[in-house]
Write a protein that holds these residues in place. Structure first.
Motif, mmCIF file in Angstrom:
data_model
loop_
_atom_site.group_PDB
_atom_site.id
_atom_site.type_symbol
_atom_site.label_atom_id
_atom_site.label_comp_id
_atom_site.label_asym_id
_atom_site.label_seq_id
_atom_site.Cartn_x
_atom_site.Cartn_y
_atom_site.Cartn_z
ATOM 1 N N ILE A 1 -57.628 -6.124 -80.150
ATOM 2 C CA ILE A 1 -56.386 -6.780 -80.583
ATOM 3 C C ILE A 1 -55.890 -7.748 -79.505
ATOM 4 C CG2 ILE A 1 -53.958 -6.386 -81.181
ATOM 5 C CD1 ILE A 1 -54.931 -3.720 -82.498
ATOM 6 N N SER A 2 -55.978 -7.345 -78.252
ATOM 7 C CA SER A 2 -55.584 -8.250 -77.157
ATOM 8 C C SER A 2 -56.511 -9.465 -77.104
ATOM 9 C CB SER A 2 -55.629 -7.504 -75.823
ATOM 10 O OG SER A 2 -54.806 -6.361 -75.857
ATOM 11 N N SER A 3 -57.808 -9.233 -77.344
ATOM 12 C CA SER A 3 -58.791 -10.326 -77.293
ATOM 13 C C SER A 3 -58.562 -11.335 -78.412
ATOM 14 C CB SER A 3 -60.212 -9.760 -77.389
ATOM 15 O OG SER A 3 -60.488 -8.903 -76.310
ATOM 16 N N TYR A 4 -58.189 -10.846 -79.607
ATOM 17 C CA TYR A 4 -57.931 -11.769 -80.727
ATOM 18 C C TYR A 4 -56.851 -12.787 -80.349
ATOM 19 C CZ TYR A 4 -60.111 -7.933 -83.424
ATOM 20 O OH TYR A 4 -60.950 -6.954 -83.886
ATOM 21 N N ILE A 5 -55.820 -12.304 -79.651
ATOM 22 C CA ILE A 5 -54.708 -13.191 -79.273
ATOM 23 C C ILE A 5 -55.133 -14.126 -78.140
ATOM 24 C CG2 ILE A 5 -52.286 -13.288 -78.552
ATOM 25 C CD1 ILE A 5 -52.084 -10.329 -79.578
#
Length: 435
Positions: free
Chosen positions: A89-93
């Motif tokens: 989820i952090s990587s998507y952002i």
């Protein structure tokens, strides 16, 4: 400092959080590599002067590091999934931090592919829990149940679970998200993606494969499956990289191919294979940081495609030379530690073939060596344009720059590890890898 102290004081593996994670030398070593790589990425970001949403950026980077720490320590399926989601989820952002249309599209693609991969893996893990009655995949009861309840459903569940890990390390056939994200994301983010989530993924994949292999007593030939995935990953990554014109996109396919080479260490299913995989991981991290450091420097001079590197070797000597050495290391040629890493990892594969005599291991050995030659053609395209082509463009040469100093230190480490690989292998050989 905390990890170094943990490494020196850790006597035996310790379980925490109701036996959901385990602290051992293997996970501590990987956490150290993750942290050093993240510090390097922070330095890249600081020098790039990425000011937009900087607080959120660092918070997300630290969230990925937290997820990576938990993932390499996980021995419970619930913690595995939670850790992967913290990273994902952090990587998507982070993928969208260029804040333009291309970055938004890449971020959305990453989110959609990642969501599907997570759902597939979660479905596989839930079936495994249903069949074995255990969430601890390192426990004796889980491994026993795997052996006793071998069935098409069990095999399907294991493959679905494996798909999630393959996605995280960008291994074929779960690699298709990688090039678009690498091309659109900011350079420090790309460097971060190419190392931290990938190495965390390899850490948990090594544990999972040893568990489902059941110390060689599994009903399924996982050596065959992993070897086939490694051959496919190396081949797709290398041959796709040959066709690329954008330097970042080329490095995306290079990263896929490097995942295949790291899988070679796991395909051996030997303690030496995992040790050499860790050595390869460190050398790969060093090489990738140097490459992205200088690609960022050249990008700031409006050099994006490989053809635009024409003649820069004559006007920007130091950046070009240091980048050349890093690319040589990623290829696996002497006198760089990339050569030592490939030599070690293929020697463990040959040892595994000598023990088992499986044709697929010999095929992986041959394909791996041939693909190393293929990688030479695209890794050396940038140096070819830089040093052997002429251009009318002129660039100001600044010898005393942050990139030159930082790059020189990292390249020095790459060269030292070729002549003195024992400096790192001495640490790695202390790791007693047990489930």
């Amino acid at each position: 400092v905390s990890m170094l102290l943990q490494w020196n004081t850790l006597v035996s593996p310790t379980t925490l959080f109701v036996e959901m994670i385990r602290v051992d030398q293997f996970s501590t070593f990987l956490k150290l590599v993750v942290e050093v790589s993240t510090i390097a990425v922070v330095l890249l970001t600081w020098h790039r002067k990425l000011q937009t949403k900087l607080s959120e950026y660092y918070a997300l980077v630290l969230a990925v590091v937290l997820g990576a720490h938990l993932l390499v320590m996980s021995i419970n399926f619930i913690m595995v999934f939670l850790s992967l989601e913290v990273i994902s989820i952090s990587s998507y952002i982070l993928a969208g931090f260029s804040f333009n249309k291309k970055a938004s599209e890449a971020s959305l693609k990453y989110f959609l592919f990642g969501s599907v991969a997570s759902a597939i893996m979660l479905y596989g893990l839930s079936i495994l829990f249903g069949l074995t009655g255990s969430l601890d995949f390192t426990s004796a009861s889980f491994i026993t149940q795997l052996g006793e309840k071998s069935s098409p459903l069990m095999f399907t569940a294991l493959l679905l679970s494996l798909a999630g890990f393959l996605y995280k390390i960008a291994a074929a056939p779960m690699h298709i998200w990688s090039p678009d994200i690498y091309e659109a994301a900011p350079m420090p983010v790309v460097a971060f993606f190419s190392i931290v989530p990938k190495l965390a993924g390899f850490g948990i994949l090594a544990k999972f494969l040893l568990a489902i292999n059941g110390t060689g007593k599994s009903a399924y030939d996982w050596q065959l499956i992993i070897s086939a995935i490694a051959i496919l990953t190396i081949t797709i990554g290398n041959f796709s990289a040959l066709a690329q014109k954008n330097a970042k996109r080329m490095m995306a396919y290079s990263s896929i191919a490097q995942s295949g080479f790291l899988l070679v260490g796991l395909a051996a299913v030997l303690p030496s294979g995992i040790h050499f995989m860790l050595f390869y991981a460190v050398v790969y991290a060093l090489g990738n940081i140097v490459v992205f450091l200088f690609l960022q420097y050249f990008e700031s001079n409006n050099i994006h495609t490989i053809a635009e590197f024409k003649g820069i070797g004559k006007s920007m000597i130091w950046p070009s030379v240091l980048l050349f050495i890093a690319l040589i290391s990623l290829t696996g040629l002497p006198p760089t530690s990339g050569f030592s890493a490939k030599l070690f990892i293929f020697s463990s594969l040959w040892e595994a073939y000598s023990i088992s005599g499986k044709p697929v291991l010999l095929a992986l050995f041959v394909f791996g060596l041939l693909n190393t030659v293929v990688s030479l053609f695209y890794y050396l395209r940038i140096p070819y344009y830089a040093f052997l082509k002429d251009t009318e463009r002129t660039f100001k040469q600044h010898n005393l720059t942050f990139e030159n100093l930082f790059g020189f230190i990292l390249v020095l480490a790459i060269l030292i590890l070729f002549f003195l690989p024992g400096m790192l292998m001495g640490w790695i050989n202390k790791i007693t890898f047990v489930l």
